[in-house]
Design a protein around this motif. Structure first.
Motif, PDB file in Angstrom:
ATOM      1  N   ALA A 294      30.448  35.667  11.807  1.00 33.71           N
ATOM      2  CA  ALA A 294      31.587  36.106  11.010  1.00 33.71           C
ATOM      3  C   ALA A 294      31.988  37.531  11.390  1.00 33.71           C
ATOM      4  N   ARG A 295      33.215  37.879  11.073  1.00 34.87           N
ATOM      5  CA  ARG A 295      33.698  39.230  11.349  1.00 34.87           C
ATOM      6  C   ARG A 295      33.000  40.244  10.451  1.00 34.87           C
ATOM      7  N   VAL A 296      32.975  41.485  10.914  1.00 36.61           N
ATOM      8  CA  VAL A 296      32.394  42.575  10.129  1.00 36.61           C
ATOM      9  C   VAL A 296      33.521  43.400   9.527  1.00 36.61           C
ATOM     10  N   SER A 297      33.185  44.226   8.557  1.00 32.69           N
ATOM     11  CA  SER A 297      34.203  45.018   7.862  1.00 32.69           C
ATOM     12  C   SER A 297      34.619  46.264   8.645  1.00 32.69           C
ATOM     13  N   GLU A 298      33.859  46.642   9.647  1.00 31.73           N
ATOM     14  CA  GLU A 298      34.185  47.824  10.448  1.00 31.73           C
ATOM     15  C   GLU A 298      35.562  47.683  11.091  1.00 31.73           C
ATOM     16  N   ARG A 299      36.323  48.774  11.083  1.00 31.94           N
ATOM     17  CA  ARG A 299      37.671  48.741  11.654  1.00 31.94           C
ATOM     18  C   ARG A 299      37.612  48.479  13.150  1.00 31.94           C
ATOM     19  N   ARG A 300      38.385  47.501  13.569  1.00 29.55           N
ATOM     20  CA  ARG A 300      38.459  47.138  14.978  1.00 29.55           C
ATOM     21  C   ARG A 300      39.912  47.067  15.418  1.00 29.55           C
ATOM     22  N   TRP A 301      40.101  46.855  16.713  1.00 30.87           N
ATOM     23  CA  TRP A 301      41.468  46.860  17.244  1.00 30.87           C
ATOM     24  C   TRP A 301      42.345  45.783  16.623  1.00 30.87           C
ATOM     25  N   ASP A 302      41.738  44.680  16.162  1.00 31.36           N
ATOM     26  CA  ASP A 302      42.518  43.562  15.631  1.00 31.36           C
ATOM     27  C   ASP A 302      42.349  43.377  14.132  1.00 31.36           C
ATOM     28  N   SER A 303      41.840  44.384  13.434  1.00 27.01           N
ATOM     29  CA  SER A 303      41.521  44.242  12.010  1.00 27.01           C
ATOM     30  C   SER A 303      42.737  43.868  11.167  1.00 27.01           C
ATOM     31  N   GLU A 304      43.917  44.342  11.549  1.00 22.28           N
ATOM     32  CA  GLU A 304      45.096  44.156  10.720  1.00 22.28           C
ATOM     33  C   GLU A 304      45.749  42.788  10.877  1.00 22.28           C
ATOM     34  N   PHE A 305      45.415  42.066  11.931  1.00 23.12           N
ATOM     35  CA  PHE A 305      46.138  40.806  12.148  1.00 23.12           C
ATOM     36  C   PHE A 305      45.239  39.643  12.560  1.00 23.12           C
ATOM     37  N   ALA A 306      43.953  39.882  12.761  1.00 27.06           N
ATOM     38  CA  ALA A 306      43.071  38.837  13.288  1.00 27.06           C
ATOM     39  C   ALA A 306      42.997  37.639  12.342  1.00 27.06           C
ATOM     40  N   CYS A 307      43.075  36.450  12.925  1.00 28.56           N
ATOM     41  CA  CYS A 307      42.906  35.254  12.112  1.00 28.56           C
ATOM     42  C   CYS A 307      41.414  34.935  11.995  1.00 28.56           C
ATOM     43  N   PRO A 308      41.012  34.170  10.996  1.00 32.26           N
ATOM     44  CA  PRO A 308      39.581  33.853  10.838  1.00 32.26           C
ATOM     45  C   PRO A 308      39.041  33.139  12.068  1.00 32.26           C
ATOM     46  N   ARG A 309      37.816  33.452  12.424  1.00 30.42           N
ATOM     47  CA  ARG A 309      37.171  32.756  13.532  1.00 30.42           C
ATOM     48  C   ARG A 309      36.886  31.313  13.133  1.00 30.42           C
ATOM     49  N   PHE A 310      36.661  30.490  14.138  1.00 29.32           N
ATOM     50  CA  PHE A 310      36.417  29.069  13.882  1.00 29.32           C
ATOM     51  C   PHE A 310      35.268  28.873  12.903  1.00 29.32           C
ATOM     52  N   ILE A 311      34.218  29.656  13.062  1.00 29.10           N
ATOM     53  CA  ILE A 311      33.028  29.495  12.227  1.00 29.10           C
ATOM     54  C   ILE A 311      33.306  29.857  10.770  1.00 29.10           C
ATOM     55  N   GLU A 312      34.407  30.568  10.519  1.00 30.13           N
ATOM     56  CA  GLU A 312      34.745  31.005   9.169  1.00 30.13           C
ATOM     57  C   GLU A 312      35.724  30.066   8.472  1.00 30.13           C
ATOM     58  N   THR A 313      36.140  29.018   9.141  1.00 29.29           N
ATOM     59  CA  THR A 313      37.190  28.153   8.599  1.00 29.29           C
ATOM     60  C   THR A 313      36.661  26.771   8.234  1.00 29.29           C
ATOM     61  N   LYS A 314      37.457  26.082   7.421  1.00 27.93           N
ATOM     62  CA  LYS A 314      37.217  24.684   7.101  1.00 27.93           C
ATOM     63  C   LYS A 314      38.474  23.916   7.480  1.00 27.93           C
ATOM     64  N   SER A 315      38.338  23.008   8.413  1.00 27.18           N
ATOM     65  CA  SER A 315      39.508  22.296   8.921  1.00 27.18           C
ATOM     66  C   SER A 315      39.955  21.215   7.943  1.00 27.18           C
ATOM     67  N   GLU A 316      41.230  20.927   8.003  1.00 26.97           N
ATOM     68  CA  GLU A 316      41.772  19.827   7.207  1.00 26.97           C
ATOM     69  C   GLU A 316      41.564  18.519   7.972  1.00 26.97           C
ATOM     70  N   GLY A 317      41.459  17.429   7.249  1.00 25.79           N
ATOM     71  CA  GLY A 317      41.248  16.143   7.903  1.00 25.79           C
ATOM     72  C   GLY A 317      39.801  15.989   8.325  1.00 25.79           C
ATOM     73  N   LEU A 318      39.581  15.515   9.550  1.00 25.68           N
ATOM     74  CA  LEU A 318      38.225  15.317  10.045  1.00 25.68           C
ATOM     75  C   LEU A 318      37.540  16.677  10.222  1.00 25.68           C
ATOM     76  N   THR A 319      36.384  16.820   9.607  1.00 27.24           N
ATOM     77  CA  THR A 319      35.733  18.133   9.554  1.00 27.24           C
ATOM     78  C   THR A 319      34.590  18.288  10.540  1.00 27.24           C
ATOM     79  N   PHE A 320      34.473  17.369  11.484  1.00 27.62           N
ATOM     80  CA  PHE A 320      33.402  17.470  12.462  1.00 27.62           C
ATOM     81  C   PHE A 320      33.999  17.594  13.857  1.00 27.62           C
ATOM     82  N   ARG A 321      33.200  18.145  14.756  1.00 31.97           N
ATOM     83  CA  ARG A 321      33.647  18.332  16.129  1.00 31.97           C
ATOM     84  C   ARG A 321      33.704  16.990  16.860  1.00 31.97           C
TER      85      ARG A 321
END
Length: 251
Positions: free
Chosen positions: A43-70
């Motif tokens: 998961a992302r950390v709270s420390e300010r980074r170059w993309d802190s203002e616009f970065a979308c959640p990483r795959f590991i931080e999300t729950k997909s709609e529909g089929l939830t397995f790879r």
């Protein structure tokens, strides 16, 4: 700036290649969204980074709609990412492609454009790893400064093996891109730093037409001096590499 065909892309690379600098520069262009390592397995950390203002959640931080397995959850995640208007891309490390091979199937299915970013001097890659370990940071943002003492000692016992492995990874990636017949462009970090013309090649490949010159990255270069200035055991390193195929990497 205009974007033809709303280009969707991936920057394929490895660590310490200048990829974050490239992505932050691309993201500074209007109508271009350049994300970082979306498949980094933490998961992302709270420390300010170059993309802190616009970065979308990483795959590991999300729950997909529909089929939830790879692989379907990965496909769903990428579909959502690439639904963003304009030119959209993210940074994909060699190792992450190994962990998520279904990404390759997705790239092939959608004929995604791949910018293969390499660093021609792999000794500088090894040095960059060492500097990162010393200062505890991978990048510096504008306004941040590096420690005064940047000198590091390189492990000469395993140096040639490390250089061979870095070289081999680049070769494997090239063969993979050619074998899969993906539209791709290989660019070297050193060329991008030296000449804006190489950035224009990237823009043309991605069908991006900037109205102005290359924008400024939000990152600053950590290492200012040459190899001899930063490597405390430079003479030892030179002795190890002098009669090897990597002698040309020495400054």
């Amino acid at each position: 700036m205009t974007v033809d065909g709303e280009s969707k892309f991936v920057v394929l690379t490895t660590n310490r290649s200048g990829s974050t600098w490239l992505m932050s520069t691309l993201n500074s262009l209007p109508h271009v969204t350049a994300q970082g390592e979306l498949f980094l397995p933490r998961a992302r950390v709270s420390e300010r980074r170059w993309d802190s203002e616009f970065a979308c959640p990483r795959f590991i931080e999300t729950k997909s709609e529909g089929l939830t397995f790879r692989p379907f959850s990965v496909f769903s995640y990428l579909n959502a990412l690439y639904s963003t208007p304009g030119a959209v891309g993210f940074k994909l490390m060699y190792a992450q492609l190994g962990y998520y091979p279904e990404i390759l199937a997705y790239l092939m299915r959608h004929r995604m454009r791949v910018v293969h970013l390499v660093r021609r001097n792999n000794l500088d890659v090894v040095l960059s790893y060492a500097v990162k370990a010393k200062i505890g940071r991978a990048h510096l943002l504008l306004g941040q400064s590096a420690p005064d003492d940047m000198r590091v000692e390189l492990d000469t016992e395993n140096l040639i093996r490390r250089l061979e492995w870095l070289q081999k990874k680049q070769s494997i990636a090239r063969k993979l891109l050619s074998g899969c017949r993906l539209p791709h462009l290989e660019v070297a970090y050193e060329d991008l730093l030296r000449d804006q013309a190489h950035f224009r090649l990237v823009w043309e490949f991605l069908s991006i037409k900037p109205e102005k010159d290359m924008p400024q990255s939000t990152l600053v270069k950590i290492r200012k001096g040459g190899q001899r200035d930063v490597v405390s055991n430079y003479d030892e390193v030179k002795k190890v590499l002098a009669h090897s195929k990597f002698a040309g990497l020495l400054e």
